[in-house]
Design a protein around this motif. Structure first.
Motif, mmCIF file in Angstrom:
data_model
loop_
_atom_site.group_PDB
_atom_site.id
_atom_site.type_symbol
_atom_site.label_atom_id
_atom_site.label_comp_id
_atom_site.label_asym_id
_atom_site.label_seq_id
_atom_site.Cartn_x
_atom_site.Cartn_y
_atom_site.Cartn_z
ATOM 1 N N ARG A 107 0.661 -0.936 -0.040
ATOM 2 C CA ARG A 107 0.212 0.071 -0.305
ATOM 3 C C ARG A 107 1.146 1.454 -0.026
ATOM 4 O O ARG A 107 0.135 2.062 0.076
ATOM 5 C CB ARG A 107 -0.863 0.036 1.126
ATOM 6 N N GLY A 108 2.259 1.391 0.012
ATOM 7 C CA GLY A 108 3.094 2.155 0.218
ATOM 8 C C GLY A 108 3.177 2.616 1.007
ATOM 9 O O GLY A 108 3.517 4.152 1.601
ATOM 10 N N LEU A 109 2.703 2.028 2.661
ATOM 11 C CA LEU A 109 2.697 2.968 3.667
ATOM 12 C C LEU A 109 4.187 3.073 4.524
ATOM 13 O O LEU A 109 4.479 3.669 5.456
ATOM 14 C CB LEU A 109 2.126 2.531 4.851
ATOM 15 N N SER A 110 4.873 1.721 3.919
ATOM 16 C CA SER A 110 6.537 1.837 4.414
ATOM 17 C C SER A 110 7.229 1.292 3.260
ATOM 18 O O SER A 110 7.023 0.623 2.372
ATOM 19 C CB SER A 110 6.023 0.438 5.858
ATOM 20 N N SER A 111 8.682 1.057 3.842
ATOM 21 C CA SER A 111 9.408 0.527 2.960
ATOM 22 C C SER A 111 9.906 -0.969 3.163
ATOM 23 O O SER A 111 9.641 -0.950 4.880
ATOM 24 C CB SER A 111 10.435 1.281 2.970
ATOM 25 N N PRO A 112 10.960 -1.599 2.909
ATOM 26 C CA PRO A 112 10.891 -3.058 2.579
ATOM 27 C C PRO A 112 12.074 -3.338 3.344
ATOM 28 O O PRO A 112 13.243 -4.091 3.268
ATOM 29 C CB PRO A 112 10.797 -3.808 1.520
ATOM 30 N N VAL A 113 12.288 -2.590 4.654
ATOM 31 C CA VAL A 113 13.366 -1.883 5.307
ATOM 32 C C VAL A 113 13.893 -3.901 5.528
ATOM 33 O O VAL A 113 13.064 -4.039 6.467
ATOM 34 C CB VAL A 113 13.153 -1.355 6.389
ATOM 35 N N GLY A 114 15.045 -4.041 5.629
ATOM 36 C CA GLY A 114 15.399 -5.555 5.704
ATOM 37 C C GLY A 114 15.686 -6.463 5.170
ATOM 38 O O GLY A 114 15.320 -7.475 5.142
ATOM 39 N N SER A 115 14.367 -6.332 3.981
ATOM 40 C CA SER A 115 14.208 -7.201 3.067
ATOM 41 C C SER A 115 15.530 -6.710 1.793
ATOM 42 O O SER A 115 15.948 -6.849 1.129
ATOM 43 C CB SER A 115 13.065 -6.913 1.960
ATOM 44 N N LEU A 116 16.553 -8.114 1.981
ATOM 45 C CA LEU A 116 17.706 -8.591 0.911
ATOM 46 C C LEU A 116 17.335 -8.053 -0.592
ATOM 47 O O LEU A 116 17.400 -7.633 -1.126
ATOM 48 C CB LEU A 116 18.162 -10.060 1.687
ATOM 49 N N THR A 117 15.985 -9.504 -0.508
ATOM 50 C CA THR A 117 15.859 -9.148 -2.061
ATOM 51 C C THR A 117 15.209 -7.983 -2.557
ATOM 52 O O THR A 117 15.158 -7.365 -4.007
ATOM 53 C CB THR A 117 14.280 -10.528 -2.591
ATOM 54 N N GLN A 118 14.350 -7.251 -2.142
ATOM 55 C CA GLN A 118 13.554 -5.325 -2.288
ATOM 56 C C GLN A 118 14.621 -4.755 -2.649
ATOM 57 O O GLN A 118 14.788 -3.456 -3.018
ATOM 58 C CB GLN A 118 12.350 -5.720 -1.450
ATOM 59 N N MET A 119 15.942 -4.669 -1.423
ATOM 60 C CA MET A 119 16.861 -3.305 -1.253
ATOM 61 C C MET A 119 17.717 -3.656 -1.566
ATOM 62 O O MET A 119 18.559 -2.475 -1.933
ATOM 63 C CB MET A 119 16.157 -2.676 0.164
ATOM 64 N N ALA A 120 18.774 -4.775 -1.188
ATOM 65 C CA ALA A 120 20.263 -5.360 -1.397
ATOM 66 C C ALA A 120 19.895 -5.316 -3.346
ATOM 67 O O ALA A 120 19.716 -5.234 -3.800
ATOM 68 C CB ALA A 120 20.381 -6.246 -1.060
ATOM 69 N N THR A 121 21.644 -4.913 -3.561
ATOM 70 C CA THR A 121 22.568 -5.137 -5.013
ATOM 71 C C THR A 121 22.664 -6.000 -4.641
ATOM 72 O O THR A 121 23.566 -6.600 -3.492
ATOM 73 C CB THR A 121 22.724 -2.815 -5.066
ATOM 74 N N ILE A 122 23.625 -6.277 -5.836
ATOM 75 C CA ILE A 122 24.049 -7.356 -6.235
ATOM 76 C C ILE A 122 25.121 -6.700 -7.285
ATOM 77 O O ILE A 122 25.189 -6.140 -7.880
ATOM 78 C CB ILE A 122 23.563 -8.254 -6.940
ATOM 79 N N ARG A 123 26.500 -6.839 -6.778
ATOM 80 C CA ARG A 123 27.369 -6.298 -8.104
ATOM 81 C C ARG A 123 27.897 -7.665 -8.869
ATOM 82 O O ARG A 123 27.971 -8.453 -8.610
ATOM 83 C CB ARG A 123 29.038 -6.364 -7.005
ATOM 84 N N LEU A 124 27.819 -6.573 -10.340
ATOM 85 C CA LEU A 124 28.132 -7.835 -11.564
ATOM 86 C C LEU A 124 29.866 -7.286 -12.023
ATOM 87 O O LEU A 124 29.520 -5.751 -12.290
ATOM 88 C CB LEU A 124 27.503 -7.447 -12.686
ATOM 89 N N GLY A 125 30.134 -7.903 -12.344
ATOM 90 C CA GLY A 125 31.629 -7.475 -13.257
ATOM 91 C C GLY A 125 32.669 -7.166 -11.802
ATOM 92 O O GLY A 125 32.582 -7.543 -9.893
ATOM 93 N N LYS A 126 33.495 -6.484 -12.128
ATOM 94 C CA LYS A 126 34.436 -5.035 -11.044
ATOM 95 C C LYS A 126 34.070 -4.292 -10.125
ATOM 96 O O LYS A 126 32.393 -3.500 -11.162
ATOM 97 C CB LYS A 126 36.228 -5.293 -11.781
ATOM 98 N N ARG A 127 34.966 -4.054 -9.443
ATOM 99 C CA ARG A 127 33.885 -2.614 -8.425
ATOM 100 C C ARG A 127 34.638 -1.906 -9.313
ATOM 101 O O ARG A 127 33.296 -0.778 -9.531
ATOM 102 C CB ARG A 127 34.741 -2.703 -7.066
ATOM 103 N N ALA A 128 35.191 -1.101 -10.845
ATOM 104 C CA ALA A 128 34.859 -0.340 -10.652
ATOM 105 C C ALA A 128 33.874 -0.358 -12.103
ATOM 106 O O ALA A 128 33.988 1.171 -12.648
ATOM 107 C CB ALA A 128 36.679 0.390 -11.842
ATOM 108 N N GLU A 129 33.610 -0.954 -12.916
ATOM 109 C CA GLU A 129 32.221 -1.250 -13.627
ATOM 110 C C GLU A 129 31.177 -0.354 -13.203
ATOM 111 O O GLU A 129 30.475 0.217 -13.796
ATOM 112 C CB GLU A 129 32.188 -2.646 -14.535
#
Length: 86
Positions: free
Chosen positions: A42-64
């Motif tokens: 409903r847009g009343l809160s953020s998915p704080v603590g949800s790995l799949t909703q808020m976290a990122t995944i690094r692809l390739g090297k950090r410099a990319e």
């Protein structure tokens, strides 16, 4: 999924339909989880603590500098497609 160890690329199809989540009861933890998902829907809160909703995944090297959100990279079911049962 075809063998990832064979060197062939595998294709993961996007999730379709509903995702059913069955809880082993309707106690405090289960109802808090369900209420949290509904609050995010409903847009009343953020998915704080949800790995799949808020976290990122690094692809390739950090410099990319390629770090999409996990939910945008992996074809997971959307929160609006979750249905609950107990």
């Amino acid at each position: 999924m075809k063998g990832s160890t064979s060197g062939r690329a595998s294709t993961i199809r996007p999730a379709t339909g509903k995702l059913g989540i069955i809880t082993p009861g309707l106690g405090a933890v289960a109802t808090t989880f369900m209420a949290g998902v509904e609050s995010i829907r409903r847009g009343l809160s953020s998915p704080v603590g949800s790995l799949t909703q808020m976290a990122t995944i690094r692809l390739g090297k950090r410099a990319e500098n390629r770090s999409p959100l996990i939910k945008d990279f992996v074809p997971l079911a959307d929160l609006k497609d979750i249905v609950f049962g107990a």
